[in-house]
Scaffold this motif. Structure first.
Motif, PDB file in Angstrom:
ATOM      1  N   SER A 473      12.005   9.285 -15.923  1.00 20.37           N
ATOM      2  CA  SER A 473      11.131  10.381 -15.503  1.00 20.37           C
ATOM      3  C   SER A 473      10.187   9.925 -14.398  1.00 20.37           C
ATOM      4  O   SER A 473       9.931  10.666 -13.432  1.00 20.37           O
ATOM      5  CB  SER A 473      10.325  10.902 -16.695  1.00 20.37           C
ATOM      6  N   ALA A 474       9.661   8.702 -14.517  1.00 20.27           N
ATOM      7  CA  ALA A 474       8.743   8.183 -13.499  1.00 20.27           C
ATOM      8  C   ALA A 474       9.448   8.003 -12.162  1.00 20.27           C
ATOM      9  O   ALA A 474       8.894   8.324 -11.106  1.00 20.27           O
ATOM     10  CB  ALA A 474       8.134   6.869 -13.965  1.00 20.27           C
ATOM     11  N   ARG A 475      10.674   7.498 -12.177  1.00 23.06           N
ATOM     12  CA  ARG A 475      11.427   7.332 -10.931  1.00 23.06           C
ATOM     13  C   ARG A 475      11.648   8.673 -10.246  1.00 23.06           C
ATOM     14  O   ARG A 475      11.629   8.773  -9.025  1.00 23.06           O
ATOM     15  CB  ARG A 475      12.781   6.681 -11.205  1.00 23.06           C
ATOM     16  N   GLY A 476      11.843   9.709 -11.032  1.00 24.06           N
ATOM     17  CA  GLY A 476      12.068  11.029 -10.465  1.00 24.06           C
ATOM     18  C   GLY A 476      10.795  11.754 -10.080  1.00 24.06           C
ATOM     19  O   GLY A 476      10.859  12.870  -9.541  1.00 24.06           O
ATOM     20  N   ASN A 477       9.652  11.144 -10.362  1.00 22.39           N
ATOM     21  CA  ASN A 477       8.372  11.784 -10.065  1.00 22.39           C
ATOM     22  C   ASN A 477       7.417  10.841  -9.343  1.00 22.39           C
ATOM     23  O   ASN A 477       6.225  10.805  -9.613  1.00 22.39           O
ATOM     24  CB  ASN A 477       7.731  12.292 -11.358  1.00 22.39           C
ATOM     25  N   GLY A 478       7.965  10.049  -8.424  1.00 24.70           N
ATOM     26  CA  GLY A 478       7.129   9.222  -7.560  1.00 24.70           C
ATOM     27  C   GLY A 478       6.501   8.023  -8.229  1.00 24.70           C
ATOM     28  O   GLY A 478       5.439   7.564  -7.797  1.00 24.70           O
ATOM     29  N   MET A 479       7.115   7.486  -9.283  1.00 26.55           N
ATOM     30  CA  MET A 479       6.606   6.281  -9.966  1.00 26.55           C
ATOM     31  C   MET A 479       5.183   6.486 -10.495  1.00 26.55           C
ATOM     32  O   MET A 479       4.327   5.611 -10.386  1.00 26.55           O
ATOM     33  CB  MET A 479       6.658   5.075  -9.026  1.00 26.55           C
ATOM     34  N   ASP A 480       4.943   7.636 -11.075  1.00 29.58           N
ATOM     35  CA  ASP A 480       3.622   7.966 -11.609  1.00 29.58           C
ATOM     36  C   ASP A 480       3.607   7.671 -13.108  1.00 29.58           C
ATOM     37  O   ASP A 480       4.335   8.299 -13.875  1.00 29.58           O
ATOM     38  CB  ASP A 480       3.316   9.443 -11.355  1.00 29.58           C
ATOM     39  N   PHE A 481       2.768   6.708 -13.520  1.00 29.31           N
ATOM     40  CA  PHE A 481       2.667   6.332 -14.927  1.00 29.31           C
ATOM     41  C   PHE A 481       1.300   6.681 -15.519  1.00 29.31           C
ATOM     42  O   PHE A 481       0.933   6.156 -16.571  1.00 29.31           O
ATOM     43  CB  PHE A 481       2.914   4.824 -15.096  1.00 29.31           C
ATOM     44  N   HIS A 482       0.545   7.543 -14.841  1.00 30.29           N
ATOM     45  CA  HIS A 482      -0.749   7.953 -15.394  1.00 30.29           C
ATOM     46  C   HIS A 482      -0.516   8.620 -16.752  1.00 30.29           C
ATOM     47  O   HIS A 482       0.455   9.373 -16.925  1.00 30.29           O
ATOM     48  CB  HIS A 482      -1.447   8.919 -14.440  1.00 30.29           C
ATOM     49  N   PRO A 483      -1.385   8.369 -17.745  1.00 31.74           N
ATOM     50  CA  PRO A 483      -1.174   8.948 -19.079  1.00 31.74           C
ATOM     51  C   PRO A 483      -0.992  10.461 -19.075  1.00 31.74           C
ATOM     52  O   PRO A 483      -0.186  10.991 -19.845  1.00 31.74           O
ATOM     53  CB  PRO A 483      -2.443   8.545 -19.837  1.00 31.74           C
ATOM     54  N   MET A 484      -1.742  11.167 -18.217  1.00 29.46           N
ATOM     55  CA  MET A 484      -1.595  12.620 -18.144  1.00 29.46           C
ATOM     56  C   MET A 484      -0.195  13.009 -17.668  1.00 29.46           C
ATOM     57  O   MET A 484       0.398  13.975 -18.156  1.00 29.46           O
ATOM     58  CB  MET A 484      -2.645  13.206 -17.203  1.00 29.46           C
TER      59      MET A 484
END
Length: 662
Positions: A473-484
């Protein structure tokens, strides 16, 4: 108010009704073709979907986690027809015969069949036995998270104060006080102990496994399910805690480490060099020596250890007494990410994306760690220009935001690669975590009043399907790992129950109070702001010293003080106060404090002070009249290291050496 005659109102309405009907008809005729032809954007306040997983992939994640015994819950299970077909999965983590909810039913037959060992709910610490200190949880004792959610969930109107009372009583921490007979037990023991599998089935990596053809995947799923049924996942012996730290070691990770040693079953009451029992927990400190956006050189690990030995806050943790319990590891972003199969191609992506806020990766030069100093005077004071060169946070204005962003990703990388539990370095252990380890599922905790994750505490199994889903999911969304953002990944994919969102009462008991919730019945201590942990307030300044560790959020597993890296734990003793064995570290830090004091008085950089001409004895300790909770906890842990007091379980730290070695 004047009202027109009834006859007049009636005549007006009779005239207007046909006119209004005609106008409505015209609007409908105009609107229908408009809305059918024009594609309208998403509502500006509705976040777009983050969904990357296909329905089959999401169902495979569910099926694999259940078959692996990592869904020990009676909660609802989604339909899994695309994976299970006409068959069923047995859940080794739920007692045989228990019902799993309507959505786990297909044509009158359950898709997921409870097939695990029975549970014997125990009331730890109750009875007629007299003891001054609570006993440690027995091996295998497990906290029933379904009951925790029922009794502690903020969404159900439950109070943190009541939750802590239940956790305290159920965990046997209420020694000397009579427990209410109606208090439910939240802990259980399996009816028979589990043992590690001597020959577990071999599977390809989780990335390969979840993309195999249906028949091949079903074969692996069946083998995994059979193996887990005979050897539940609780039999795993690795208990690793991970913490991330960037820059020079300070009092914050030092106190976090002491709280770990003080509370966890690391058997330091046994003589040095004695063979500890198996399954001893370990704390792994991952050190990022330079700015978050920099790389490290070839000698970084060697240099890191050299500097840690010279740092007064970290040097005590390298003592032989703590060998094998506290470990320091170099965090090398490039090396670690290259080893995560799910992140293939990460070098072409931005690593610094947090909640949609992207930071460019400007600085790429190789750096050598400099960890011996407890301060970093080379960092810029403010502004975006200094963002990529900051190492640690010295204030709100000089916040090391990139390290925070990197740590959001780090926690998923280390738990997925090595397994275990990640904790933010601003977290203190308050009790033994045995009951948490034996809950075989993955978890984080709630973001205060919001139904979102806070990953300041994160437990995931090594190579889990849950971890795979987060990375994809993070790879498909710009490497975003913020908890939200992770919260959206899990919700959009229908996987939230697999990463349980525990009540913040367990790990962050002051959070709701700091946001003006539950102030009518707050837990104790009543902290209205997070910085009140460091600074005693006039209306409660006597409480920390009078009650000590025993009065600090008793029942909670940890306390999260939410940053404030720049506030010292103990202003009057801002040095490691560990006694004669560690006097060199104390002298070194007092010398540093003296140099900082002189530099401040002369308004010059501290580097211009010649420490060789100073004497550490000239640094005068001025005791505070009233100690804050942070100082009281630090002094409690240090008193235990000095051998002056036992820990909360009545165990003294032993400095004895076995006779054979002597």
């Amino acid at each position: 108010m004047f009202a027109p005659p009834t006859s007049l109102r009636s005549s007006h309405s009779s005239v207007l009704k046909p006119v209004l009907k005609t106008l409505a008809a015209i609007l409908v005729l105009v609107a229908i073709p408009y809305f059918s032809l024009v594609k309208h954007p998403t509502h500006p306040f509705t976040p777009s979907s983050t969904l990357v997983l296909t329905p089959v992939e999401a169902q495979r994640v569910w099926a694999w986690e259940i078959a692996s015994g990592r869904f020990p819950s009676r909660r609802e299970v989604p339909r899994l027809e695309r994976v299970v077909g006409d068959g069923a999965i047995q859940n080794p983590a739920v007692p045989e015969g228990e019902w799993l909810g309507e959505r786990g039913v297909r044509a009158g037959k359950q898709v997921v069949l409870p097939a695990g060992e029975g549970r014997e709910y125990v009331e730890v610490g109750r009875g007629s036995e007299k003891t001054w200190y609570p006993k440690r949880p027995v091996k295998g004792l497990t906290l029933d998270m379904d009951k925790v959610m029922d009794d502690c969930d903020f969404s159900k109107g439950k109070y943190v104060r009541d939750c802590l009372e239940l956790l305290k009583l159920s965990g046997g921490l209420s020694t000397g006080l009579r427990s209410p007979s109606s208090s439910p037990s939240l802990t259980f023991l399996p009816s028979s102990p589990s043992t590690p599998h001597s020959n577990p089935p071999k599977h390809p990596s989780i990335s390969t496994l979840l993309t195999l053809p249906s028949t091949t995947f079903s074969s692996h799923l069946s083998a995994q399910n059979s193996a887990t049924l005979s050897h539940p996942p609780n039999s795993s012996c690795e208990r690793i805690y991970h913490m991330y730290w960037g820059g020079p070691f300070t009092d914050k990770p030092y106190v976090a480490a002491l709280s770990f040693l003080y509370t966890q079953p690391v058997f330091l009451h046994l003589p040095i060099s004695s063979t500890p029992p198996p399954c001893r927990p370990e704390l792994w400190f991952w050190i990022n020596p330079g700015p978050a956006s920099s790389e490290v050189d070839d000698r970084a690990e060697e240099k890191m250890m050299e500097e840690l030995r010279g740092n007064p806050w970290s040097a005590p943790l390298l003592n032989r007494r703590f060998e094998g319990v506290v470990r320091f590891k170099l965090w090398n972003t490039t090396r670690e990410l290259d080893r995560v199969e799910e992140l293939e191609g990460w070098r072409e992506m931005s690593l610094f994306n947090s909640g949609g806020m992207k930071y460019d990766q400007k600085q790429k030069k190789t750096v050598t760690p400099d960890l011996s100093s407890t301060t970093n005077t080379s960092r810029p004071l403010s502004g975006k220009a200094g963002l990529h060169s900051r190492v640690g946070s010295t204030s709100y204005k000089n916040y090391d935001r990139l390290s925070v962003v990197l740590s959001d990703m780090f926690r998923f990388v280390v738990t997925h690669r090595y397994g275990g539990i990640y904790l933010d370095a601003d977290t203190l252990f308050l009790r033994d975590w045995e009951e948490l380890w034996n809950w075989s599922g993955s978890f984080a905790y709630r973001w205060s009043r919001l139904e979102k994750y806070n990953t300041a505490v994160l437990k995931m199994a090594k190579g889990s399907a849950v971890g795979w889903s987060v990375f994809k999911s993070a790879r498909g969304n710009g490497m975003d790992f913020h908890p939200m953002t992770v919260s959206r990944y899990m919700k959009d994919a229908g996987l939230e129950p697999l990463l349980l969102r525990l009540p913040d009462a367990l790990f962050d008991p002051a959070w709701l109070n700091t946001e003006y919730y539950q102030r009518d019945r707050p837990p104790f201590p009543y902290l209205k702001k997070f910085d009140h942990f460091f600074q005693p307030q006039p209306d409660g300044s006597a409480e920390p010293s009078a009650l000590g560790f025993d009065g600090f959020f008793k029942g909670a597993f940890s306390y999260h003080f939410h940053n404030f890296w720049w506030l010292p734990f103990d202003p009057s003793r801002n040095y490691p106060d560990l006694g004669p064995r560690f006097s060199s570290g104390e002298h070194s830090q007092r010398l540093n404090l003296l140099a900082q004091s002189l530099a401040s008085a002369r308004k010059i950089p501290v580097e211009k002070i010649d420490k060789s001409k100073l004497d550490w004895r000239d640094y005068r300790v001025v005791e505070e009249r009233d100690l804050g909770w942070s100082a009281v906890l630090k002094r409690t842990f240090e008193g235990w290291v000095r051998g002056e007091r036992p820990n909360l379980y009545g165990e003294f730290l032993s400095w004895e050496v076995e006779e054979e070695e002597e």
